[in-house]
Design an enzyme around this catalytic site. Structure first.
Site, short mmCIF file in Angstrom:
data_model
loop_
_atom_site.label_atom_id
_atom_site.label_comp_id
_atom_site.label_asym_id
_atom_site.label_seq_id
_atom_site.Cartn_x
_atom_site.Cartn_y
_atom_site.Cartn_z
N TYR A 52 14.77 25.73 -22.51
CA TYR A 52 13.46 25.10 -22.14
C TYR A 52 12.79 23.95 -23.02
O TYR A 52 12.18 23.06 -22.97
CB TYR A 52 12.31 26.25 -22.11
CG TYR A 52 12.89 26.93 -20.78
CD1 TYR A 52 12.20 26.64 -19.85
CD2 TYR A 52 13.53 28.19 -20.87
CE1 TYR A 52 12.69 27.26 -18.42
CE2 TYR A 52 13.91 28.88 -19.88
CZ TYR A 52 13.53 28.39 -18.64
OH TYR A 52 13.79 29.28 -17.36
N GLN A 88 6.83 24.27 -6.69
CA GLN A 88 7.61 25.27 -7.48
C GLN A 88 8.12 24.66 -8.54
O GLN A 88 8.92 25.34 -9.38
CB GLN A 88 8.84 25.59 -6.37
CG GLN A 88 8.62 26.25 -5.22
CD GLN A 88 9.66 26.26 -4.17
OE1 GLN A 88 10.26 27.24 -4.23
NE2 GLN A 88 9.64 25.18 -3.36
N HIS A 106 5.49 28.62 -9.82
CA HIS A 106 6.26 29.07 -11.18
C HIS A 106 6.11 28.62 -12.25
O HIS A 106 7.03 28.68 -13.25
CB HIS A 106 7.65 28.52 -10.54
CG HIS A 106 8.47 28.89 -9.11
ND1 HIS A 106 9.37 28.48 -8.45
CD2 HIS A 106 7.93 30.04 -8.51
CE1 HIS A 106 9.63 29.28 -7.28
NE2 HIS A 106 8.45 30.29 -7.41
N ALA A 217 13.06 11.66 -0.90
CA ALA A 217 11.38 11.77 -0.85
C ALA A 217 10.55 10.44 -1.42
O ALA A 217 9.68 10.04 -0.65
CB ALA A 217 10.95 12.90 -1.83
P1 NAD Z 1 16.66 23.52 -5.09
O1 NAD Z 1 17.34 22.73 -6.18
O2 NAD Z 1 17.01 24.77 -4.69
O3 NAD Z 1 16.41 22.41 -3.82
C1 NAD Z 1 16.36 21.30 -3.82
C2 NAD Z 1 16.20 20.37 -2.43
O4 NAD Z 1 15.89 19.23 -2.65
C3 NAD Z 1 17.60 20.64 -1.77
O5 NAD Z 1 17.54 21.08 -0.64
C4 NAD Z 1 17.93 19.18 -1.77
O6 NAD Z 1 18.62 18.57 -0.56
C5 NAD Z 1 16.66 18.55 -1.82
N1 NAD Z 1 16.69 17.08 -2.68
C6 NAD Z 1 17.44 16.78 -3.39
N2 NAD Z 1 17.26 15.31 -3.94
C7 NAD Z 1 16.30 14.89 -2.99
C8 NAD Z 1 15.41 13.86 -2.84
N3 NAD Z 1 15.74 12.60 -3.62
N4 NAD Z 1 14.58 13.65 -1.92
C9 NAD Z 1 14.40 14.76 -1.24
N5 NAD Z 1 15.01 15.91 -1.27
C10 NAD Z 1 15.93 15.90 -2.22
O7 NAD Z 1 14.92 23.40 -5.58
P2 NAD Z 1 13.92 24.51 -5.11
O8 NAD Z 1 13.95 24.81 -3.81
O9 NAD Z 1 12.69 23.89 -5.60
O10 NAD Z 1 14.10 26.11 -5.68
C11 NAD Z 1 14.66 25.71 -7.13
C12 NAD Z 1 13.77 26.34 -8.35
O11 NAD Z 1 14.13 25.83 -9.56
C13 NAD Z 1 12.39 26.44 -8.10
O12 NAD Z 1 11.87 27.61 -8.16
C14 NAD Z 1 11.79 25.45 -9.57
O13 NAD Z 1 10.94 26.13 -10.33
C15 NAD Z 1 13.22 25.30 -10.29
N6 NAD Z 1 13.35 24.02 -10.67
C16 NAD Z 1 12.36 23.16 -11.07
C17 NAD Z 1 12.58 21.54 -11.25
C18 NAD Z 1 11.49 20.95 -11.70
O14 NAD Z 1 10.34 21.44 -12.15
N7 NAD Z 1 11.50 19.66 -11.45
C19 NAD Z 1 13.94 21.25 -11.56
C20 NAD Z 1 14.94 22.14 -11.11
C21 NAD Z 1 14.64 23.50 -10.75
#
Ligand code: NAD
Length: 236
Positions: A52, A88, A106, A217
């Site tokens: 982290y 999330q 989260h 996005a």
């Molecule tokens: P996930 O990684 O499981 O899924 C990500 C989704 O985003 C996928 O369906 C993918 O197709 C889509 N994606 C990828 N690039 C994209 C883009 N440029 N535009 C639009 N869509 C795009 O993520 P989740 O569903 O958020 O679950 C994962 C867990 O991991 C969460 O609980 C979160 O807390 C944690 N996490 C957080 C971060 C962060 O804070 N940025 C990063 C990684 C993981």
């Protein structure tokens, strides 16, 4: 119109933060059991602190909000109604783009929590197994203020109320694999909201939405926000 937006790791991908599960099934090179579960922390707290710390330093030094975060902040400011962002993500990119109404279900990378006194404090520095809680003075009791697998997400009551009042529910960049967030679209439908998904690829819950749009996005979110604001007859 009241809108609830659920965001996942995909909205921050174009800012350079990798999504949760890469092609190798790992999160930044680690098994999620090792760095995102209470058992992993108990087994190797030094590794989890280090993991982290690296994410936090990267977020503070190398990452900026992208067009999708900025579009949501603009929507909140100009919408004739209420917008709640349920994220999330543990990054702070929604806030840095200007969003005010953000629920971090989260937790947050820039906060830590004392497992002895329960206090939650702002955390912009590295932490370790020898860190001391400034509130109760105990040593070795700090942990990241993030929700790990097997733990209860934050703000669920408030999220439930926002979804109940929503006319539109939009999920952006989330794989629909992590519950309870993956179930929010069904709650929203049951409450009478229209549901829209904006995602790069088909997700596990895609079939439940009234409408799905595919693409990054950074392109889809600004286009959707323009549509909403264009159709909003009483923008501020
Ligand atoms: P996930 O990684 O499981 O899924 C990500 C989704 O985003 C996928 O369906 C993918 O197709 C889509 N994606 C990828 N690039 C994209 C883009 N440029 N535009 C639009 N869509 C795009 O993520 P989740 O569903 O958020 O679950 C994962 C867990 O991991 C969460 O609980 C979160 O807390 C944690 N996490 C957080 C971060 C962060 O804070 N940025 C990063 C990684 C993981």
């Amino acid at each position: 119109m009241n809108i609830v937006v659920l965001t996942g790791a995909g909205i921050s991908a174009e800012s350079g933060i990798p999504v949760f599960r890469g092609a190798d099934g790992l999160w930044e090179g680690h098994r999620f059991e090792d760095v995102a579960t209470p058992e992993g922390f108990e087994a190797n707290p030094a590794l989890v602190h280090r993991f982290y710390n690296e994410r936090r330093r990267f977020l503070l030094d190398d990452v900026e909000p992208n067009a999708a975060h900025r579009a949501l902040a603009k929507l909140e400011e100009r919408l004739n109604g209420k917008l709640v962002v349920v994220t999330q993500n543990i990054d702070n990119l929604h806030e840095r783009a200007g969003s005010k109404s953000v629920l971090h279900m989260h937790g947050e990378l820039l906060k830590s929590r004392c497992t002895s006194c329960g206090d939650v404090v702002r955390c912009w520095e590295d932490t370790g197994t020898g860190s001391r809680c400034d509130v109760c003075g105990e040593t070795g009791t700090l942990r990241p203020h993030v929700v790990w697998f097997g733990e209860m997400p934050f703000h669920l009551h408030e999220i439930g109320l926002a979804i109940r009042d929503a006319d539109l529910f939009v999920a952006i960049g989330t794989s629909g694999r992590v519950y309870p967030a993956a179930g929010f679209v069904t709650m929203a439908r049951e409450g009478g909201a229209r549901t829209l998904e904006l995602n790069l690829e088909t997700a596990d819950t895609s079939g439940v939405f009234d409408e799905s749009r595919r693409g990054p996005a950074g392109r889809l979110v600004p286009a959707w926000v323009s549509e909403v604001l264009g159709g909003d007859r009483n923008p501020h």
